[in-house]
Design a protein around this motif. Structure first.
Motif, short mmCIF file in Angstrom:
data_model
loop_
_atom_site.label_atom_id
_atom_site.label_comp_id
_atom_site.label_asym_id
_atom_site.label_seq_id
_atom_site.Cartn_x
_atom_site.Cartn_y
_atom_site.Cartn_z
N GLY A 87 -2.29 10.23 10.43
CA GLY A 87 -3.66 9.96 10.86
C GLY A 87 -4.38 9.04 9.89
O GLY A 87 -5.08 8.10 10.31
N PHE A 88 -4.21 9.28 8.60
CA PHE A 88 -4.81 8.42 7.57
C PHE A 88 -4.24 7.01 7.66
O PHE A 88 -4.96 6.02 7.63
N PHE A 89 -2.92 6.92 7.79
CA PHE A 89 -2.24 5.63 7.91
C PHE A 89 -2.76 4.85 9.12
O PHE A 89 -3.08 3.66 9.03
N ASP A 90 -2.86 5.52 10.26
CA ASP A 90 -3.35 4.86 11.48
C ASP A 90 -4.80 4.41 11.33
O ASP A 90 -5.17 3.32 11.78
N ALA A 91 -5.65 5.23 10.71
CA ALA A 91 -7.05 4.87 10.52
C ALA A 91 -7.20 3.65 9.63
O ALA A 91 -7.99 2.74 9.94
N VAL A 92 -6.45 3.59 8.54
CA VAL A 92 -6.51 2.42 7.65
C VAL A 92 -6.03 1.18 8.40
O VAL A 92 -6.63 0.10 8.29
N GLY A 93 -4.98 1.32 9.19
CA GLY A 93 -4.47 0.20 9.97
C GLY A 93 -5.51 -0.33 10.95
O GLY A 93 -5.70 -1.55 11.07
N LEU A 94 -6.22 0.58 11.63
CA LEU A 94 -7.26 0.16 12.55
C LEU A 94 -8.40 -0.55 11.83
O LEU A 94 -8.92 -1.57 12.30
N LEU A 102 0.84 -1.20 0.00
CA LEU A 102 0.00 0.00 0.00
C LEU A 102 0.87 1.25 0.00
O LEU A 102 1.85 1.34 0.73
N HIS A 103 0.50 2.22 -0.82
CA HIS A 103 1.21 3.48 -0.93
C HIS A 103 0.25 4.60 -0.50
O HIS A 103 -0.78 4.81 -1.14
N PHE A 104 0.60 5.31 0.55
CA PHE A 104 -0.22 6.37 1.12
C PHE A 104 0.36 7.72 0.70
O PHE A 104 1.56 7.96 0.84
N PHE A 105 -0.50 8.62 0.20
CA PHE A 105 -0.07 9.95 -0.25
C PHE A 105 -1.03 11.01 0.28
O PHE A 105 -2.24 10.82 0.28
N VAL A 106 -0.47 12.15 0.68
CA VAL A 106 -1.25 13.34 1.01
C VAL A 106 -0.64 14.50 0.24
O VAL A 106 0.57 14.70 0.28
N THR A 107 -1.48 15.24 -0.48
CA THR A 107 -1.01 16.33 -1.33
C THR A 107 -1.54 17.67 -0.82
O THR A 107 -2.71 17.78 -0.46
#
Length: 115
Positions: free
Chosen positions: A94-101, A73-78
């Motif tokens: 925060g996005f990374f942690d939410a997806v993990g949960l 998985l590749h996470f990006f914020v622009t």
């Protein structure tokens, strides 16, 4: 002058650069084909980097991109070129942690119903 930081998009791509989940918050990419072209450009620019332990930062087409890779998985914020990278990195985390949960919760639900 804007005093509130703004996020242009949040992208979650797979290991081939295909969409898993995306959300655009600006009209910088008015059509779906423009969005897909931007996603491909972001993936191409960042795929040879090693952003597995810490978030990395890149500039592309006048945008600041903060990104991190985990497994496939590749996470990006622009954000815009004037945005604070620390704010973007905090949104990314925060996005990374939410997806993990969510993935852990999904795992427990699947295990519960299979047992």
């Amino acid at each position: 002058m804007d005093t509130c930081p703004s996020i242009k998009n949040i992208l979650l791509l797979d290991s081939e650069g295909k969409r898993v989940a995306v959300k655009y918050y600006s009209n910088d990419w008015p059509t779906n084909s423009a969005k897909e072209a931007f996603e491909k450009a972001v993936f191409t620019k960042t795929q040879k980097t090693n952003a597995r332990t810490e978030a990395e930062i890149a500039m592309l087409e006048g945008n600041v991109i903060v990104y991190k890779f985990v497994q496939d998985l590749h996470f990006f914020v622009t954000g815009g070129e004037d945005e604070n990278e620390l704010i973007l990195a905090t949104v990314l985390q925060g996005f990374f942690d939410a997806v993990g949960l969510l993935l852990r919760l999904l795992h427990y639900v699947i295990v519960y119903f299979l047992i």
